[in-house]
Design a protein around this motif. Structure first.
Motif, PDB file in Angstrom:
ATOM      1  N   UNK A 175      10.307   3.580   6.071  1.00 57.81           N
ATOM      2  CA  UNK A 175      10.697   4.076   4.754  1.00 57.81           C
ATOM      3  C   UNK A 175       9.763   3.564   3.662  1.00 57.81           C
ATOM      4  N   UNK A 176       8.979   2.537   3.985  1.00 57.16           N
ATOM      5  CA  UNK A 176       8.091   1.911   2.998  1.00 57.16           C
ATOM      6  C   UNK A 176       6.818   1.480   3.703  1.00 57.16           C
ATOM      7  N   UNK A 177       5.661   1.878   3.165  1.00 61.96           N
ATOM      8  CA  UNK A 177       4.371   1.540   3.769  1.00 61.96           C
ATOM      9  C   UNK A 177       3.510   0.799   2.752  1.00 61.96           C
ATOM     10  N   UNK A 178       2.947  -0.331   3.180  1.00 63.72           N
ATOM     11  CA  UNK A 178       1.999  -1.086   2.364  1.00 63.72           C
ATOM     12  C   UNK A 178       0.600  -0.726   2.838  1.00 63.72           C
ATOM     13  N   UNK A 179      -0.209  -0.186   1.941  1.00 68.37           N
ATOM     14  CA  UNK A 179      -1.579   0.204   2.267  1.00 68.37           C
ATOM     15  C   UNK A 179      -2.535  -0.733   1.540  1.00 68.37           C
TER      16      UNK A 179
END
Length: 322
Positions: A175-179
């Motif tokens: 649900x949440x991606x850190x790029x």
């Protein structure tokens, strides 16, 4: 909602005293009272010079580093103190795309195993056959051919490895991606392809991004809101239109004035700073930026400004910004 406060670590230093080498431990304040909220479906950007704490913030949020103080709130739960098995649901919901895909992909695993392993661990797929089918579909979705699934990471180009990293992050349906600077090591033409892919995937799956970058043109293209960091602290924060059209903190203006332009108007008037970035081991008193700020006053030297709202959704940590 994701909220993050602070992180610090320790650095060994060696000095000569009375003819003897003495080893000391000094605190490194990598992140200082950083606090922000990321809304569902939003892309929130973190920008700043190298060493300002962007990646430390990201690694602390995903719990690759433990924060010394503060909280990390995800869906009304403080996950900053969870241990081992308690973290499994969080690991499934929050994934990371690393800056260097070559170092973050296991060179001894085939691509299909890299992507299938988290699916099987988190029980996204009931069997290896189902996991393989999902893996091949993901590879196609990120622009790779199914027959490439049996290859190893070193057999791919940098852009292709980044696509593998994106597929691995999507494998557990987060649900949440850190790029963390996902396109900084790629050619400009490949950057555009990866950025468009990331935006299409966000629209398709509805997840949120924390997007870390140096390139302000990339940030302006992909982010909804952003925060500007300096020496582990947030200097200015707001939606991208506000910050790009009306940057008010001297450091934000300095950062924007450094963007090279060819045949177009600069983002802000040219601005110069003095001195070098201070060491995070010996942080300046008052405002962290005052030693380099051309407008610094005595108040800036003595008192650290708090991040405060100067207009709706626009926050600045500066004594000069009333």
């Amino acid at each position: 909602m994701q909220e993050f406060k602070s992180h610090s670590g320790f650095l060994d230093s060696i000095k000569l005293k009375d003819g003897r080498l003495i080893r000391e431990k000094k605190a490194v304040h990598a992140v200082n009272d950083v606090s922000f909220t990321i809304r569902k479906g939003e892309t929130f950007g973190l920008v700043g010079e190298s060493g300002c704490g962007k990646s430390t913030t990201a690694k602390s949020i995903i719990r690759l580093l433990d924060c010394v103080s503060g909280q990390i709130i995800y869906k009304d739960q403080d996950i900053s103190r969870l241990k081992n098995r308690q973290l499994e649901p969080y690991r499934k919901s929050v994934q990371m795309i690393f800056q260097d895909p070559q170092s973050s992909l296991d060179p001894r695993q085939q691509v299909k195993d890299i992507i299938m392993e988290p699916m099987l661990f988190h029980k996204i797929a009931a069997s290896r056959k189902e996991a393989e089918e999902r893996c091949l579909a993901l590879l196609e979705r990120v622009g790779l051919r199914p027959e490439q699934a049996n290859r190893y990471p070193h057999q791919f180009s940098g852009g292709q490895r980044q696509r593998i990293g994106i597929a691995r992050a999507l494998a557990v349906e987060p649900e949440f991606i850190i790029a963390d600077e996902p396109v900084s090591a790629l050619d400009v033409s490949i950057q555009a392809q990866i950025l468009n892919l990331m935006m299409d995937l966000k629209d398709e799956f509805g997840f949120s991004y924390l997007f870390i970058a140096h390139d302000l043109s990339v940030v302006k293209y992909i982010c909804d809101r952003l925060a500007v960091m300096y020496l582990g602290a947030i200097m200015e924060m707001g939606d991208k239109n506000t910050l790009f059209n009306n940057p008010v903190h001297p450091y934000t203006r300095l950062l924007f004035s450094a963007v090279p332009t060819v045949g177009e108007e600069p983002l802000v008037e040219p601005m110069e700073s003095v001195g070098e970035i201070p060491s995070p081991i010996n942080l300046p008193s008052g405002c962290f930026f005052h030693e380099r700020c051309p407008y610094a006053t005595k108040e800036c030297q003595c008192s650290r400004p708090q991040l405060r709202e100067i207009e709706s959704g626009h926050f600045v940590a500066c004594h000069l910004c009333k």
